[in-house]
Design an enzyme around this catalytic site. Sequence first.
Site, PDB file in Angstrom:
ATOM      1  NE  ARG A 234      -4.241  -1.473   0.065  1.00  8.67           N
ATOM      2  CZ  ARG A 234      -4.407  -2.546  -0.690  1.00  8.67           C
ATOM      3  NH1 ARG A 234      -3.424  -2.934  -1.508  1.00  8.67           N
ATOM      4  NH2 ARG A 234      -5.520  -3.247  -0.638  1.00  8.67           N
ATOM      5  CD  GLU A 263      -2.691   3.534  -5.050  1.00  8.71           C
ATOM      6  OE1 GLU A 263      -3.803   2.953  -5.162  1.00  8.71           O
ATOM      7  OE2 GLU A 263      -1.667   2.930  -4.733  1.00  8.71           O
ATOM      8  CG  HIS A 281      -3.132  -0.430  -6.597  1.00  8.05           C
ATOM      9  ND1 HIS A 281      -3.567   0.217  -5.465  1.00  8.05           N
ATOM     10  CD2 HIS A 281      -3.066  -1.742  -6.261  1.00  8.05           C
ATOM     11  CE1 HIS A 281      -3.771  -0.652  -4.490  1.00  8.05           C
ATOM     12  NE2 HIS A 281      -3.467  -1.863  -4.957  1.00  8.05           N
TER      13      HIS A 281
END
Length: 314
Positions: A234, A263, A281
């Site tokens: 993450r 993000e 991602h």
Amino acid sequence: MNPASKPRLLVLIPLTGADRAELAGHFDVLYAPDAQQRAQAIDQHGHTVRAVLTNGTTGLTTDEIDHMPALELAGALGAGYENLALDHARSRGIALCNGAGVNADCVADHAMALLLAAVRAVPQFDAACRAGVWRDALPMRPTLTGRRLGIVGYGQIGAKIARRAAGFEMTIGYHNRSPREGVSARYFDTPLALAQWSDCLVVATPGGAQTQHLIDHAVLDALGPEGFLVNVSRGSVVDTAALAVALAQGTLGGAGLDVYEGEPAPPQALVALENVVLTPHVAGTSPDVRAASIRHFIANATQCFAGAPLLTPL
């Protein structure tokens, strides 16, 4: 099956038509993949929802849970669940599950791809080749084989990364909350100690408050100007500002990131730097992984509504 006999499922994440069709065979699907649809669906139909499908980034809030009195199951499609209100859900007796392990091979593959791309400067060499620049005008890059690899987070993904790295004859070390039984890799009790030992550091730990900026200035400085960082966990785990400074000043050799803070907006502190490889991602996504994740959630839900133990409970 009569739709009225199926449990109502609220889906809070974008899915393909094929994914939704698969779910529709088992649920009365209420699809709300953006903020406006989500609020409207919960306001108008929350009282009928028995299951929610979300992911770690999108999450599920305490207020939303309170607007779904019939909710029995909340599931994260992938492994992450950092933005699900777990304690509140548990206080209501709501079952919780995730897709742990389903995408582990895909993430591990991508981690190695990022590591190779960063160490061997694959994107930079590709750009140079397209511009007509030959190798004599370019710097030589290090060899990956035989280097020391540190893995932060030795779960299913971390273990698979270690297995792949063994093919590159790398020596493996790791940091975890506690040592893993039956693991031959060397254990380090802090990320800093691991970074001091490592040539390359791959981050595969869960997100959330406990790992916020676990990879900070001190860890990056310990990796050093010949060190490389890869993050497939993450964005919150790595201090983006500290990373940008380290890359810009050359106190870190390079990085490969599939995740980053803020993000989905591009990481502005990093986009202009040549010694970082960025992907949006996607480490855990592929058509086969997505299909398997949907099937896994259906299996968890089937267990839940049958009063049986979940396959991957939280």
